[in-house]
Motif scaffolding. Structure first.
Motif, short mmCIF file in Angstrom:
data_model
loop_
_atom_site.label_atom_id
_atom_site.label_comp_id
_atom_site.label_asym_id
_atom_site.label_seq_id
_atom_site.Cartn_x
_atom_site.Cartn_y
_atom_site.Cartn_z
N ARG A 39 18.86 61.57 -26.31
CA ARG A 39 19.61 62.80 -26.05
C ARG A 39 20.81 62.52 -25.14
O ARG A 39 21.91 63.07 -25.35
CB ARG A 39 18.71 63.83 -25.40
CG ARG A 39 17.71 64.49 -26.35
CD ARG A 39 16.79 65.43 -25.60
NE ARG A 39 17.55 66.40 -24.82
CZ ARG A 39 17.03 67.16 -23.85
NH1 ARG A 39 15.74 67.00 -23.53
NH2 ARG A 39 17.77 68.02 -23.20
N HIS A 40 20.62 61.68 -24.17
CA HIS A 40 21.72 61.34 -23.26
C HIS A 40 22.83 60.62 -24.01
O HIS A 40 24.02 60.88 -23.78
CB HIS A 40 21.18 60.48 -22.11
CG HIS A 40 22.21 60.10 -21.11
ND1 HIS A 40 22.89 61.02 -20.33
CD2 HIS A 40 22.71 58.88 -20.75
CE1 HIS A 40 23.75 60.40 -19.54
NE2 HIS A 40 23.66 59.08 -19.78
N VAL A 76 14.66 61.14 -24.14
CA VAL A 76 15.72 61.53 -23.21
C VAL A 76 16.89 60.57 -23.30
O VAL A 76 18.07 60.97 -23.23
CB VAL A 76 15.15 61.59 -21.77
CG1 VAL A 76 16.26 61.73 -20.75
CG2 VAL A 76 14.18 62.74 -21.65
N THR A 78 20.57 65.20 -18.69
CA THR A 78 19.94 64.01 -19.28
C THR A 78 20.09 62.80 -18.36
O THR A 78 19.17 61.96 -18.26
CB THR A 78 20.56 63.72 -20.64
OG1 THR A 78 21.99 63.61 -20.51
CG2 THR A 78 20.24 64.82 -21.64
#
Length: 611
Positions: free
Chosen positions: A311-312, A308, A377
């Motif tokens: 992705r953020h 995550v 996210t």
């Protein structure tokens, strides 16, 4: 002499003299007889005083009446003080040597001689029976008015035994003072007749009387007040002893009531503190359950958090690129509008404007999607951080709860020890109170029977051993029972306040939940609310062996290790090794006995004559 029936024994009044040949009916009868004897001594003492004094005359009046006579003769004979009989004889010789002048002192000399004869012969004869009568009363009180305290009187005992301790000290003090008075009652008459007796040899009240009257140098006038004062003091001490013995029984009853109230309060506090400890354990168990669930999910959670985070980061990069393209498209459109002359042709300007407009629309279209992705996210990252902070808070809360549980367990152990201690001393005080009130105690004391067997039997729990298996104590401990029974005995003796912690760590098959374990501990505490720790631990281990179908020594040792009591595991191992050694020794003994019998049989068979 005809036999005395039981009814006649209880109907006839008893006296101090009768206690030499029969026991007192009760402690009340003993006190009444002693008071009667003391009152009789005071009556006889008053009769002796009346033989010397005129009606309504005090001893001070008697001394003042004879003081002038003595001082007149002492001045005439040149005598400064009369401390002994020799001083009187010396004064008489001096007066006789005066010749015809001694005639005027004849009457005074006869009065002094008469007083000397009374003091030297009459008073010792009258006061000697007081010694016997007061000694009998003192011996009766000393023999029957007991404290039944078996401890030392040199140092103060536990607060629960303060009443018997103080009464025993007072008994010893009264006995010492009475012996001193009885020994000195008639001794002063003989001291005056031989070596002499000064003012310092008299009691305080008599010294004050001598200073008030002014006859400190004439000891002869002080012998009667001194003897009367000593008898009255002895009677007062004996009366005090009787009252003290009566108050002793009342104080024992008050102490028992106080101990029962203290036990009730301590039991209530124990239940409250134990309930609080169980509630803390429930809260801690819930927190530990969350911590265990988090730690089980931790590898996946860390991987998810890492994914995550990546992705953020990519979403933020995309968002920055989108913002850059938006800004660039807006800038180009603005330049076209403000500076159209920068383009060479109209067609080139229109183409640039169209491209910028399309780029602006496209970026405005994808910007909300990228923003939404960033928000999602970011919320996931915040959720992960919140779970981390909650996990740290749970760990801190678990540590704080463990600290409170340890503190509460110490309080529970202290209250339990206080209950055990007060129960033990309550048995001792109740036994003393029973002995003090029981009429059979008088019988046992009179016949010199043992008084504290019942106390020892009530405090010491005797071990019951099978009559068919009588072993030495050191052998019996290692041979009776299987290994798990012996291990449970060893643990129960030394586990102390950790018994309930051990119960929560023991395995169970079929499994039992935390609620069931807490209910088991509550049931054990309620059943043995006044039991000591060994009894609680024994009941706990018996419950475990009854509910766990696979109970063995290894499971018990593993549970001891989880609560940090490796010392008990080592002790169990030592006892098991000792058990094996004892059993091997017994087997060798049996084998040697069997071999010896076989050899005896072979020798007997070979020694038979051939047929």
């Amino acid at each position: 002499m005809p036999a005395v029936t039981t009814l006649a024994f209880y109907r006839e009044p008893q006296t101090v003299d009768s206690f030499l040949r029969e026991r007192p009916k009760s402690l009340l009868a003993l006190r009444a007889a002693c008071r009667q004897e003391i009152d009789a001594v005071l009556v006889v003492l008053r009769e002796i005083e009346l033989d010397y004094l005129h009606p309504h005359e005090t001893q001070e009046d008697f001394i003042r009446e004879n003081l002038f006579t003595f001082k007149r003769l002492m001045m005439a004979g040149g005598i400064r003080e009369i401390r002994k009989t020799f001083d009187i004889e010396n004064m008489m010789e001096s007066l006789n040597s005066l010749g015809t002048e001694s005639i005027k002192y004849t009457e005074s000399m006869q009065k002094v001689r008469q007083l000397q004869k009374h003091v030297g012969d009459f008073l010792p004869e009258k006061f000697t029976p007081f010694n016997e009568r007061l000694t009998k009363v003192m011996q009766c009180l000393r023999k029957y008015c007991l404290s039944f305290y078996r401890g030392t009187t040199q140092r103060s005992p536990d607060k629960y035994l303060d009443t018997p301790f103080k009464y025993e000290q007072k008994r010893l003090e009264l006995t010492t003072r009475m012996q001193k008075i009885i020994m000195g009652l008639t001794e002063k008459f003989f001291v005056f007749g031989s070596v002499g007796l000064g003012l310092q040899g008299f009691s305080y009240n008599v010294q004050q009387l001598a200073r008030r009257v002014g006859c400190g140098e004439i000891s002869l006038l002080l012998l009667l007040p001194e003897a009367c004062e000593q008898v009255r003091e002895a009677c007062q001490l004996l009366n005090n002893w009787i009252e003290l013995d009566k108050e002793y029984v009342e104080n024992l009853g008050n102490d028992l009531v106080g101990i029962e109230l203290e036990q009730s309060s301590a039991s209530r506090k124990y239940q409250e503190e134990y309930t609080k400890m169980v509630q803390l354990k429930h809260r801690q168990a819930a927190i530990l359950k969350r911590i265990d669930a988090y730690e089980k999910e931790l590898p996946d959670f860390q991987q998810k958090k890492k994914h995550v985070g990546r992705r953020h980061h990519l979403a933020l990069v995309e968002m920055k690129k989108c913002e850059y393209h938006l800004h660039r498209a807006k800038t180009v459109l603005g330049d076209i509008k403000r500076h159209p002359e920068t383009f060479f042709t109209e067609e080139e300007m229109q183409r640039a404007k169209l491209e910028s407009t399309l780029e602006l629309k496209r970026q405005k279209t994808i910007f909300p999607k990228i923003s939404k992705k960033v928000e999602i996210t970011e919320s996931i990252v915040k959720h992960c951080a919140q779970r981390d902070s909650e996990h740290e808070a749970d760990k801190r809360a678990a540590m704080e709860l463990q600290f409170q549980i340890d503190k509460s367990s110490r309080i529970v152990a202290a209250l339990q020890e206080k209950l055990e201690r007060s129960t033990r001393y309550e048995k001792v005080l109740r036994h003393i109170f029973t002995l003090k009130q029981s009429p059979s105690s008088m019988k046992k004391i009179f016949h010199n029977l043992q008084m504290d067997d019942r106390l020892q039997n009530s405090l010491i729990k005797e071990r019951s051993v099978s009559p068919t298996l009588m072993l030495a104590p050191e052998i019996e401990e290692y041979t009776l029972g299987n290994p798990i029974q012996m291990a449970c005995r060893v643990v129960a003796k030394a586990i102390e306040q950790d018994w309930f912690r051990l119960y929560f760590q023991l395995p169970f098959y079929p499994p039992r939940g935390q609620v069931d374990l807490d209910a088991d501990v509550d049931r054990i505490n309620k059943r043995l609310v006044r039991g000591n720790r060994q009894e609680l631990a024994t009941e706990m281990l018996a419950t475990w062996r009854r509910l766990h179908t696979r109970a063995n020594v290894e499971a018990l040792k593993e549970a001891l290790g989880r609560i940090g009591r490796q010392d008990l595991s080592q002790r169990v191992d030592a006892h098991l090794a000792r058990r094996l050694h004892v059993q091997a020794s017994q087997q060798r003994s049996m084998q040697s006995m069997t071999t010896a019998r076989q050899q005896d049989a072979v020798r007997t068979y070979t020694s038979l004559p051939a047929l």
